[in-house]
Scaffold this active site. Structure first.
Site, PDB file in Angstrom:
ATOM      1  N   ARG A 241     -31.523 -22.771  47.733  1.00  0.00           N
ATOM      2  CA  ARG A 241     -30.475 -23.611  47.441  1.00  0.00           C
ATOM      3  C   ARG A 241     -30.041 -23.862  48.952  1.00  0.00           C
ATOM      4  NH1 ARG A 241     -28.234 -23.191  41.995  1.00  0.00           N
ATOM      5  NH2 ARG A 241     -29.737 -22.843  41.042  1.00  0.00           N
ATOM      6  N   GLU A 385     -21.754 -11.997  32.284  1.00  0.00           N
ATOM      7  CA  GLU A 385     -21.137 -13.611  31.442  1.00  0.00           C
ATOM      8  C   GLU A 385     -21.389 -13.012  29.934  1.00  0.00           C
ATOM      9  OE1 GLU A 385     -23.736 -14.182  35.456  1.00  0.00           O
ATOM     10  OE2 GLU A 385     -22.216 -16.509  34.456  1.00  0.00           O
TER      11      GLU A 385
END
Ligand code: ADP
Length: 398
Positions: A241, A385
């Site tokens: 990205r 996470e």
């Protein structure tokens, strides 16, 4: 109590079964190529062998069924009965402005997540399919939604508004949301605990540097700014990205190369970042690092540009918080790459930061890499996470 943590992508499903009290991982795995030919489940019980089994998975329902079968398998399973799973924690990418915290999933919550689909069209629908599949196969087991955006909902208006007509915020809720929130929350709190300081008294900058990468400013336990925006495309240069660019570039390329907006979005999401900047050499930082060490020009310019962007964001967040007590590195690259940490930290001398070069060569554990004389503590804190989702889930159903 055992918590099943589920992270559904459009064609994949990652899972971990975690003991809520000891916080140990009991089993983990991954279903790949859901809805595509050649799907398989990878399953690893704690202390056991990793197995890969090909099995048809036309949808997430079959994938979840295979996960539950693997967990209860008489030979390689880790539980006797599904009743042993006390709750399921689902990672949900976008909670919009509706969710500033994890929540127990009800019919209304499902509707509210659906309302956020437009903001994360690739992720939220898959997350919802995962919840529905679990509800079908485990009726009566509480389901919890943990949002990637929730931790950043504490950002003040001045940080989340874009300089575009305000009506777009009013009509469409176009604003900065930020992502990786579960990681930023986990790592910042862990850093305070590791330093033996009070989380609520600290100013912390978290650099989550992985394939997707973002920086956040955490003041007194609240995120006050972060580099990703309406979508995960904004901010740092990432694996593929672009991160921040002048929006006019889109029109310029479209015009020059005869492309439409979908083509351009595809380029910015999939063909840019370090992959694009290195002339297509690699999106994997290990490859780039190896080539950098050999002096390959493309990798040198790419990693320098990557590090420079992180340095700029750190500077911005020191300004936003009027100071900083600790800077944390986490995720694939942040946890493992001493080179990247060096390239960033060597430009932070103005903060009185000094790095202990020898300590910086280590990896994979909570540690301080700054010297005793450094004015700011610089830490490496491995993110987790799944554990953070399990903790939130347990907290809500306890
Ligand atoms: P994501 O979850 O966004 O896919 P990760 O946090 O797993 O990303 O990070 C993946 C990136 O971390 C990859 O580009 C990988 O090359 C990089 N990485 C992993 N280990 C190392 C290492 N030892 N040295 C340098 N980069 C590493």
């Amino acid at each position: 109590m055992k918590i099943l943590v589920v992270n559904c992508g459009s064609s994949s499903l990652k899972f971990q079964l975690i003991d809520a009290v000891s916080e140990e991982v009991i089993a983990k795995g991954l279903c790949e190529r859901i809805g595509i030919d050649g799907s398989q489940i990878v399953y690893t019980p704690a202390g056991g062998e990793k197995t890969k089994t090909q099995a048809p998975m036309p949808s997430h329902v079959e994938a979840i069924q295979l996960v539950l079968d693997a967990l209860t398998d008489p030979e390689t399973g880790v539980i006797r009965d599904l009743d042993e799973i006390g709750a399921v924690g689902h990672r949900i990418v976008h909670g919009g402005e509706k969710f500033a915290k994890a929540t127990i999933i009800t019919a209304e919550v499902m509707e509210a997540i659906k309302d956020c689909n437009e903001l994360a069209p690739l992720h939220n629908p898959a997350n919802l399919i995962g919840i529905t599949a679990c509800q079908k196969l485990m009726p009566g087991t509480p389901m919890i939604a943990v949002f990637d955006t929730a931790f950043h909902q504490s950002m003040p208006e001045e940080a989340y508004l874009y300089g575009i007509p305000y009506e777009y915020y009013e009509k469409y809720k176009i604003r900065r949301y930020g992502f990786h929130g579960t990681s930023h929350a986990f790592v910042s709190r862990e850093a305070a605990d590791f330093l033996g300081k009070k989380y609520e008294d600290m100013k912390i900058i978290v650099c989550h540097l992985g394939n997707g990468a973002s920086v956040s400013a955490v003041e007194q336990g609240h995120s006050i700014d972060t580099s990703m925006g309406l979508t995960p495309l904004e901010g740092l240069i990432m694996g593929t990205r672009s991160g921040d660019i002048d929006p006019s570039i889109m029109e310029f390329i479209a015009h020059k190369e005869g492309k439409d907006v979908n083509d351009i979005m595809n380029i910015l999401n999939k063909k840019s970042g370090v992959l694009g900047l290195s002339g297509g050499f690699s999106s994997d930082f290990r490859d780039l690092e190896d080539a950098y060490m050999e002096g390959q020009e493309a990798s040198v310019r790419t990693l320098k540009a990557f590090a420079y962007r992180v340095v700029k964001y750190i500077g911005a967040y020191v300004a936003a918080m009027n100071g900083v007590d600790a800077i944390c590195f986490t995720a694939g690259l942040g946890e493992n790459s001493s080179l990247i940490r060096n390239l960033i930290c060597e430009r932070l001398g103005y903060l009185g930061i000094e790095i202990d070069r020898k300590q910086n060569e280590k990896r994979g554990e909570d540690m301080i890499i700054s010297t005793k004389d450094s004015d700011v503590d610089v830490l490496v804190i491995p993110t987790n996470e799944e554990l953070a989702i399990a903790r939130e889930t347990y907290r809500l159903i306890k």
